[in-house]
Write a protein that holds these residues in place. Sequence first.
Motif, PDB file in Angstrom:
ATOM      1  N   TYR A 121       0.659  -1.145  -0.169  1.00  0.00           N
ATOM      2  CA  TYR A 121      -0.034   0.072  -0.016  1.00  0.00           C
ATOM      3  C   TYR A 121       0.969   1.242   0.099  1.00  0.00           C
ATOM      4  O   TYR A 121       1.882   1.240   0.977  1.00  0.00           O
ATOM      5  N   LEU A 122       0.553   2.165  -0.806  1.00  0.00           N
ATOM      6  CA  LEU A 122       1.392   3.324  -1.040  1.00  0.00           C
ATOM      7  C   LEU A 122       0.611   4.634  -1.087  1.00  0.00           C
ATOM      8  O   LEU A 122      -0.497   4.594  -1.216  1.00  0.00           O
ATOM      9  N   LYS A 123       1.379   5.339  -0.524  1.00  0.00           N
ATOM     10  CA  LYS A 123       0.561   6.766  -0.443  1.00  0.00           C
ATOM     11  C   LYS A 123       0.448   7.527  -1.784  1.00  0.00           C
ATOM     12  O   LYS A 123       1.130   7.474  -2.729  1.00  0.00           O
ATOM     13  N   SER A 124      -0.844   7.813  -2.048  1.00  0.00           N
ATOM     14  CA  SER A 124      -1.267   8.425  -3.377  1.00  0.00           C
ATOM     15  C   SER A 124      -1.080  10.093  -3.119  1.00  0.00           C
ATOM     16  O   SER A 124      -0.516  10.786  -3.875  1.00  0.00           O
ATOM     17  N   ASN A 125      -2.020  10.324  -2.368  1.00  0.00           N
ATOM     18  CA  ASN A 125      -2.042  11.743  -2.124  1.00  0.00           C
ATOM     19  C   ASN A 125      -2.854  12.083  -0.556  1.00  0.00           C
ATOM     20  O   ASN A 125      -2.716  11.055  -0.017  1.00  0.00           O
ATOM     21  N   ASP A 126      -3.146  12.974  -0.097  1.00  0.00           N
ATOM     22  CA  ASP A 126      -3.785  13.194   1.206  1.00  0.00           C
ATOM     23  C   ASP A 126      -4.806  12.220   1.519  1.00  0.00           C
ATOM     24  O   ASP A 126      -5.183  11.899   2.673  1.00  0.00           O
ATOM     25  N   LYS A 127      -5.466  11.850   0.598  1.00  0.00           N
ATOM     26  CA  LYS A 127      -7.102  11.334   0.817  1.00  0.00           C
ATOM     27  C   LYS A 127      -7.071   9.801   0.201  1.00  0.00           C
ATOM     28  O   LYS A 127      -7.963   9.324   0.327  1.00  0.00           O
ATOM     29  N   THR A 128      -6.164   9.414  -0.581  1.00  0.00           N
ATOM     30  CA  THR A 128      -6.058   8.089  -1.341  1.00  0.00           C
ATOM     31  C   THR A 128      -4.787   7.339  -1.016  1.00  0.00           C
ATOM     32  O   THR A 128      -4.085   7.852  -0.637  1.00  0.00           O
ATOM     33  N   THR A 129      -5.107   6.043  -1.026  1.00  0.00           N
ATOM     34  CA  THR A 129      -4.035   5.170  -1.162  1.00  0.00           C
ATOM     35  C   THR A 129      -4.046   4.196  -2.324  1.00  0.00           C
ATOM     36  O   THR A 129      -5.046   3.625  -2.767  1.00  0.00           O
ATOM     37  N   ASN A 130      -2.836   3.874  -2.775  1.00  0.00           N
ATOM     38  CA  ASN A 130      -2.709   2.860  -3.948  1.00  0.00           C
ATOM     39  C   ASN A 130      -2.492   1.443  -3.335  1.00  0.00           C
ATOM     40  O   ASN A 130      -1.654   1.430  -2.383  1.00  0.00           O
ATOM     41  N   LEU A 131      -3.177   0.690  -3.670  1.00  0.00           N
ATOM     42  CA  LEU A 131      -3.107  -0.821  -3.137  1.00  0.00           C
ATOM     43  C   LEU A 131      -2.734  -1.790  -4.178  1.00  0.00           C
ATOM     44  O   LEU A 131      -2.905  -1.537  -5.414  1.00  0.00           O
ATOM     45  N   VAL A 132      -1.822  -2.771  -3.952  1.00  0.00           N
ATOM     46  CA  VAL A 132      -1.556  -3.806  -4.914  1.00  0.00           C
ATOM     47  C   VAL A 132      -1.773  -4.867  -4.201  1.00  0.00           C
ATOM     48  O   VAL A 132      -1.329  -5.325  -2.891  1.00  0.00           O
ATOM     49  N   PHE A 133      -2.690  -5.607  -4.685  1.00  0.00           N
ATOM     50  CA  PHE A 133      -3.142  -6.972  -4.149  1.00  0.00           C
ATOM     51  C   PHE A 133      -2.123  -8.332  -4.426  1.00  0.00           C
ATOM     52  O   PHE A 133      -1.315  -7.988  -5.289  1.00  0.00           O
ATOM     53  N   SER A 134      -2.442  -9.379  -3.730  1.00  0.00           N
ATOM     54  CA  SER A 134      -1.463 -10.316  -3.755  1.00  0.00           C
ATOM     55  C   SER A 134      -1.348 -10.832  -5.267  1.00  0.00           C
ATOM     56  O   SER A 134      -0.386 -11.705  -5.570  1.00  0.00           O
TER      57      SER A 134
END
Length: 167
Positions: free
Chosen positions: A107-120
């Motif tokens: 999980y990576l910071k995208s901006n102040d309100k969203t997160t980028n997820l990488v699933f398995s």
Amino acid sequence: MDVTDTYRVNRKTMAIIPHSGPDYRSRIIETGKEIFCKKSVKQILEKACLEGGASLDGRRKSVEYILNTNIKLPIPVNPGMGAFFFPNKSPKEFNCSWFSFYHIEEYLKSNDKTTNLVFSNRTKAVIDTSFFAFRRQMYVTATVIAALSRDILWFSVQDNEEEKNRD
């Protein structure tokens, strides 16, 4: 698009997301497909908890005791299967999605309100939750997993050491 009247949480279940369409109340993301279900997210989780040996309310109370809080609690839906889910928002909010702990690869910071997820399975998603809130949810879920696994892991090690000392 797969459609079902009911859904059974399994090892491939990566996320359970509310859906506001006229025919379906939830969208389930599995490692290889997406499924729309007529049951609500809460109904799916309740059934999965019962299949795992306890009610959703019982699981919630147990986690509340372990964490000493009642905010955005992760749920050990079926610990024997490794199904530990956590919400990205308050479960009282309609747009609260539930994620499988072991299917979050990154999980990576995208901006102040969203997160980028990488699933398995290496698929990606952007969710409307801050990185810090998502990270907290991962940490508290890990704490619950550790607490529930402690007796199994710790006492089996301790028992082995006691047997060695007897010999």
